[in-house]
Design a protein around this motif. Sequence first.
Motif, PDB file in Angstrom:
ATOM      1  N   ASP A  62      -6.485   5.135  -4.844  1.00 31.55           N
ATOM      2  CA  ASP A  62      -7.365   4.187  -4.153  1.00 31.55           C
ATOM      3  C   ASP A  62      -6.588   2.988  -3.612  1.00 31.55           C
ATOM      4  O   ASP A  62      -6.893   2.469  -2.540  1.00 31.55           O
ATOM      5  CB  ASP A  62      -8.463   3.699  -5.098  1.00 31.55           C
ATOM      6  CG  ASP A  62      -9.487   4.779  -5.406  1.00 31.55           C
ATOM      7  OD1 ASP A  62      -9.261   5.941  -5.015  1.00 31.55           O
ATOM      8  OD2 ASP A  62     -10.506   4.465  -6.046  1.00 31.55           O
ATOM      9  N   ALA A  65      -4.771   4.015  -0.445  1.00 31.28           N
ATOM     10  CA  ALA A  65      -5.731   4.121   0.659  1.00 31.28           C
ATOM     11  C   ALA A  65      -6.119   2.742   1.187  1.00 31.28           C
ATOM     12  O   ALA A  65      -6.211   2.532   2.407  1.00 31.28           O
ATOM     13  CB  ALA A  65      -6.973   4.873   0.197  1.00 31.28           C
ATOM     14  N   ALA A  66      -6.336   1.800   0.292  1.00 31.43           N
ATOM     15  CA  ALA A  66      -6.727   0.448   0.698  1.00 31.43           C
ATOM     16  C   ALA A  66      -5.602  -0.250   1.451  1.00 31.43           C
ATOM     17  O   ALA A  66      -5.842  -0.949   2.455  1.00 31.43           O
ATOM     18  CB  ALA A  66      -7.123  -0.371  -0.527  1.00 31.43           C
ATOM     19  N   ALA A  68      -3.086   1.256   3.100  1.00 31.46           N
ATOM     20  CA  ALA A  68      -2.891   1.932   4.392  1.00 31.46           C
ATOM     21  C   ALA A  68      -3.931   1.473   5.405  1.00 31.46           C
ATOM     22  O   ALA A  68      -3.620   1.251   6.582  1.00 31.46           O
ATOM     23  CB  ALA A  68      -2.969   3.443   4.201  1.00 31.46           C
ATOM     24  N   LYS A  69      -5.168   1.320   4.955  1.00 29.59           N
ATOM     25  CA  LYS A  69      -6.230   0.838   5.843  1.00 29.59           C
ATOM     26  C   LYS A  69      -5.955  -0.585   6.294  1.00 29.59           C
ATOM     27  O   LYS A  69      -6.109  -0.928   7.474  1.00 29.59           O
ATOM     28  CB  LYS A  69      -7.576   0.914   5.130  1.00 29.59           C
ATOM     29  CG  LYS A  69      -8.752   0.459   5.986  1.00 29.59           C
ATOM     30  CD  LYS A  69     -10.071   0.594   5.229  1.00 29.59           C
ATOM     31  CE  LYS A  69     -11.245   0.116   6.087  1.00 29.59           C
ATOM     32  NZ  LYS A  69     -12.531   0.234   5.336  1.00 29.59           N
ATOM     33  N   ASP A  70      -5.514  -1.413   5.369  1.00 29.04           N
ATOM     34  CA  ASP A  70      -5.223  -2.812   5.692  1.00 29.04           C
ATOM     35  C   ASP A  70      -4.074  -2.931   6.687  1.00 29.04           C
ATOM     36  O   ASP A  70      -4.107  -3.777   7.593  1.00 29.04           O
ATOM     37  CB  ASP A  70      -4.878  -3.568   4.407  1.00 29.04           C
ATOM     38  CG  ASP A  70      -4.552  -5.026   4.639  1.00 29.04           C
ATOM     39  OD1 ASP A  70      -5.491  -5.839   4.733  1.00 29.04           O
ATOM     40  OD2 ASP A  70      -3.345  -5.361   4.749  1.00 29.04           O
ATOM     41  N   GLY A  72      -2.875  -0.343   8.626  1.00 25.10           N
ATOM     42  CA  GLY A  72      -3.033   0.526   9.789  1.00 25.10           C
ATOM     43  C   GLY A  72      -2.030   1.654   9.896  1.00 25.10           C
ATOM     44  O   GLY A  72      -1.639   2.032  11.003  1.00 25.10           O
ATOM     45  N   ASP A  74      -0.920   5.777   8.736  1.00 22.88           N
ATOM     46  CA  ASP A  74      -1.448   7.060   8.274  1.00 22.88           C
ATOM     47  C   ASP A  74      -0.489   7.680   7.268  1.00 22.88           C
ATOM     48  O   ASP A  74       0.729   7.443   7.321  1.00 22.88           O
ATOM     49  CB  ASP A  74      -1.621   8.026   9.445  1.00 22.88           C
ATOM     50  CG  ASP A  74      -2.688   7.558  10.429  1.00 22.88           C
ATOM     51  OD1 ASP A  74      -3.675   6.954   9.974  1.00 22.88           O
ATOM     52  OD2 ASP A  74      -2.518   7.801  11.640  1.00 22.88           O
ATOM     53  N   GLU A 245     -10.231  -6.588  -3.307  1.00 17.41           N
ATOM     54  CA  GLU A 245     -10.291  -5.127  -3.343  1.00 17.41           C
ATOM     55  C   GLU A 245      -9.461  -4.565  -4.506  1.00 17.41           C
ATOM     56  O   GLU A 245      -9.852  -3.589  -5.151  1.00 17.41           O
ATOM     57  CB  GLU A 245      -9.792  -4.557  -2.017  1.00 17.41           C
ATOM     58  CG  GLU A 245      -9.885  -3.041  -1.899  1.00 17.41           C
ATOM     59  CD  GLU A 245     -11.315  -2.522  -1.888  1.00 17.41           C
ATOM     60  OE1 GLU A 245     -11.496  -1.326  -2.183  1.00 17.41           O
ATOM     61  OE2 GLU A 245     -12.240  -3.306  -1.595  1.00 17.41           O
TER      62      GLU A 245
END
Length: 256
Positions: A62, A65-66, A68-70, A72, A74, A245
Amino acid sequence: MKKITKLGILMMAVAMIFSLAACSSGKTTTSTAKKYVIATDTTFKPFEYENDKGERVGIDIDLLAAIAKDQGFDYELKAVGFDAALGEVTSGQSDGMIAGMSITDARKATFDFSDPYFDSGVVMAVSASNTTVKTYADLSGQKVAVKNGTEGATFAESIKAQYGFETVSFPDSANMYEDVKAGNSAALFEDYPVIGDAIASGVPLKMMGNMEAGNSYGFAVKKGQNADLLKMFNAGLADVKANGEYQKILDTYIKK
């Protein structure tokens, strides 16, 4: 040869104008962003494991994933086991790894680490029915189970000569637990949050004694490689800690 009509010439001109405009703006229709390959362990609950739905979850999963999202970017996750993950990164098959990996001076010779993302500790555990092993001294002449590459294994190796026990290594936590439950090994040494979660989930073990101080966990890349990925991980880690988060992820998997 087919004749080119005035309409055809006009359409070609328009297409050229849009093409030039796209080039001048720096935009392209295809993405050239790199997709990173990240290796992880298979069973190191609550950091990485499969839930009842067959989904790979856990603090490490998790958190990655957090971040990578922050940031940007892949990535592709490869659950190959701890030892295999080490090999994946050192051989260049994976760009990085997140697997409850302790930051140690020895590993710094081969890997570059992120900022620490979790502070762990080590504890001894025995079968729930065991009444003879209460201290390290009770391990004399017996076998002690450890998992390859863990802080628990390092600690056990550091004291086994002092207390006169033999270590038996396993590639994953589940088989290590089974060995102690079956009585083949008198005890095990494991990272505190991992064994705590196992016991809370119904594994018939119990912790004995006090928790020993351990090293922090870090995300790792091959030494001298993927500096941009490491930089993004650190930046993302700082962001998810600041926005709350990170704590939400910990609270999901570590019950107080």
